[in-house]
Design a protein around this motif. Sequence first.
Motif, PDB file in Angstrom:
ATOM      1  N   SER A 147       9.998  -1.542  -6.150  1.00 18.61           N
ATOM      2  CA  SER A 147       8.540  -1.539  -5.423  1.00 18.61           C
ATOM      3  C   SER A 147       8.393  -0.073  -4.995  1.00 18.61           C
ATOM      4  N   THR A 148       9.309   0.396  -4.234  1.00 17.62           N
ATOM      5  CA  THR A 148       8.983   1.731  -3.563  1.00 17.62           C
ATOM      6  C   THR A 148       8.815   2.926  -4.685  1.00 17.62           C
ATOM      7  N   LEU A 149       9.928   2.570  -5.554  1.00 19.57           N
ATOM      8  CA  LEU A 149       9.942   3.875  -6.460  1.00 19.57           C
ATOM      9  C   LEU A 149       8.667   3.752  -7.511  1.00 19.57           C
ATOM     10  N   ARG A 171       5.571   2.390  -6.957  1.00 23.06           N
ATOM     11  CA  ARG A 171       4.342   3.126  -6.483  1.00 23.06           C
ATOM     12  C   ARG A 171       4.613   4.344  -6.214  1.00 23.06           C
ATOM     13  N   GLU A 229      12.851  -4.379  -4.340  1.00 26.80           N
ATOM     14  CA  GLU A 229      12.527  -3.773  -3.068  1.00 26.80           C
ATOM     15  C   GLU A 229      12.530  -2.223  -3.557  1.00 26.80           C
ATOM     16  N   TYR A 230      13.440  -1.853  -4.083  1.00 26.61           N
ATOM     17  CA  TYR A 230      13.984  -0.341  -4.350  1.00 26.61           C
ATOM     18  C   TYR A 230      12.577  -0.049  -5.664  1.00 26.61           C
TER      19      TYR A 230
END
Lengths: 235, 235, 235, 235
Positions: free
Chosen positions: A190-192, A194, A187-188
């Motif tokens: 993915s956020t970073l 993107r 998740e982390y």
Amino acid sequence: MPRPPGHGPGFEVRRQKIIDTAASLFAQQGYAATSINDLGRAVGLAKGALYYYIGSKENLLIEIQSRVLGPLLARAKEIAALDEVPLLRLRLLSESLLTIIFRRLDHIWVYEHDYRSLSGKELEIVLRQRSDFEHLITGLLTEAVEEGTFRAVEPHLATLQFLNLHNHTYQWVRPDGSWDAAFLSGEYCSTLFRGFAANVGELPDVEALAAEFKRARPELPLDPEALWESVSVAS
Amino acid sequence: MPRPPGHGPGFEVRRQKIIDTAASLFAQQGYAATSINDLGRAVGLAKGALYYYIGSKENLLIEIQSRVLGPLLARAKEIAALDEVPLLRLRLLSESLLTIIFRRLDHIWVYEHDYRSLSGKELEIVLRQRSDFEHLITGLLTEAVEEGTFRAVEPHLATLQFLNLHNHTYQWVRPDGSWDAAFLSGEYCSTLFRGFAANVGELPDVEALAAEFKRARPELPLDPEALWESVSVAS
Amino acid sequence: MPRPPGHGPGFEVRRQKIIDTAASLFAQQGYAATSINDLGRAVGLAKGALYYYIGSKENLLIEIQSRVLGPLLARAKEIAALDEVPLLRLRLLSESLLTIIFRRLDHIWVYEHDYRSLSGKELEIVLRQRSDFEHLITGLLTEAVEEGTFRAVEPHLATLQFLNLHNHTYQWVRPDGSWDAAFLSGEYCSTLFRGFAANVGELPDVEALAAEFKRARPELPLDPEALWESVSVAS
Amino acid sequence: MPRPPGHGPGFEVRRQKIIDTAASLFAQQGYAATSINDLGRAVGLAKGALYYYIGSKENLLIEIQSRVLGPLLARAKEIAALDEVPLLRLRLLSESLLTIIFRRLDHIWVYEHDYRSLSGKELEIVLRQRSDFEHLITGLLTEAVEEGTFRAVEPHLATLQFLNLHNHTYQWVRPDGSWDAAFLSGEYCSTLFRGFAANVGELPDVEALAAEFKRARPELPLDPEALWESVSVAS
DNA sequence: TATGAATGAGACTTCATTCAT
DNA sequence: AATGAATGAAGTCTCATTCAT
């Protein structure tokens, strides 16, 4: 930081257990608010015997710090040196960091909270190791920018975002909750990724790469358990 | 926890100055490691007089906590209630939070570090306020998901990422450095909004919206100075 | 070594009394064997209050040392600078030294016994002052040799004999006994001067000179009482 | 205080070595400031084994005291009983005393410094032995006065001067310096004998007498080495 | 309002000693 | 003969708090 020579075989084992207990107490109440008496009660040992094992209260703090930083830095260096794309290495590094956080939440509490209770020289060592860890991340982020995967984010600021996101996790995470380190890392990242991407559509499928890597190289640096154990007992 | 009535006009002013100083000392050395003597020396008052103003050491901690949480929560509620798109409200909330962090780094250190030194009842209050703040963010993130701006991120996890990113900033930020709260807010939101976006190309230009908002509504909730002062002196 | 500012008028008086008591206890039991609790009991003060006055246990030792060395060195310098024959100055110096020994036997015990309990820097200061004192004596003895009053004794060895004779006195002297400082000084000097004399028959009548000096200059450096009091209370 | 029977042949040897080491440590750091751990480290023995040899810490002090007083008193009695003029006997006694001081400076430090750390009964024994030694000297001085060699000095005061001069030597003497015990004894006795002399011109040539005595009776009480060894190992 | 003085609990640490093995 | 482990008392010192003035 081995004790003076002349100790029986049980010494180191018991010593490690005492440090474990200390980490747990420090995490709950804070280093300053935990007394040696508290620790003695918790391990069932009188003060004298306690000092036989620990040397000093600050020593416990030092040990706990190095228990965290030792495996973390060792692992991070291995990962950074892998011959893989930067995003995969970042992803692996993220998971390692979160794994340690999950595995030894009490140590991390102490690590994050009470490192400033260290005295001059020891504090310097810890700060330098922390800085080393940061630089590894900065290096990987810079690579990703230079190869065009990331847009022109400022590497230092990107590093700080990476660290903020990961390091604050200890404040709320529950190791027995429904999320594990691998999930949270996904998740982390993915956020970073993107968030930093030059073009989201062109990002590699990092989760697939990570799964593949774990399958192909199961022995290496991806199970923090083994590393943690080895380092903490030998320290 | 105001003192019983019957105090001269200077009482509250001096009291606030003492709390300021306490926040500064606690931030530098930690709550437990700061003695009442240290504080007395710093404010130029003997211990007896100090107690006349502060009541107890823990009281100082409570005051500092509420100084941070009071304005923060008040501001956040105002912002969340604005009739603007969720991303703008998140962006404004982010900047408010960072502004307070920049403005009162010492208070934030104490707030983040030593809230667990509070005793039962006071701790509960702080934790509830923290929870309230979180829910405001969760609400905004949920809105953004529901309107399709964000992909289907889990709102709770997204909230935690938002908070991680912002709340860990106090660990390294330098209020007199080259970055200010507005800039950092822009960076953080850029990362988060792209990271959460359903489609990066369709994201609104939040920075432009924020600039426009500040121009159109200069009076209200965007200058944290006024709010801080009002709240902290009155608390 | 005055305490931090802001003390009432009674502070210094009480502080001096505590140091007096400490000197007495240290003399009886030794510095290392006397606990702060012992001292507290002796002065009727709880530990906390005691530390309010004394700062630290070692501080007491420092004060006691300087109480001895301060007046002694001041007096010795005055005497050495007098325009009198060397033997008279030696005789006056001898009496000053013995007077202090008689007057403050407990301080002398501590001074002679426990100076090695001082830590590095303070020890250096004490050792330098002791050395200064020695050099004054060596100077006077050298003068006496050079003017032909004494035979060619080695000045350093003669100094050590002078000091042995005087400084060991604290081990057995009883201030309330039948001998006083003036008498003992006369005896010691008689032995030393005859022992060192080039020609015993030509020695000046030092006792007569000393009596004359005391009569002619009663104000000056011959009553150790005044000097002691002034120095010890002001220190 | 020998251990109960049933010890191997090496027991006493090792025990003596431990006491030697203890004397050295006590001399350097003081009795109270030296821990049993220090001693254990110095002799390479764990604490348990140490206690097997030493019984208790105070026991070490007792042993050291008796190591000094045993040979000293034995020697002094032999010398006092010699059929020689009092001044020669005083001169021989002086040299014996200084020889022991030179030979075992560490024991002397402990002897002079820490005898008051002994508890009641043991302290009494030591004090009585010290008193016996003094009386021997007083006796010789009285003889010298009675035979007219010395003027009418008060024997007790003369004794104290003799002891002051000799006993304070340990404070500054360096056994490896340029002065040895024989030389220092000559100097001290020269000062004292001239100082006490009824008529300096009529003093016997004590140095010549001493040289003659040593030549004629080389076996007996003039080599402190043998005596020291015999006594200390057997004690 | 403000102070200096006092308290007593409790902090960290050391140490002589004992004892099972 | 020797060890490592354990104890508990005691040591120095700090600190939040109170109170008479």
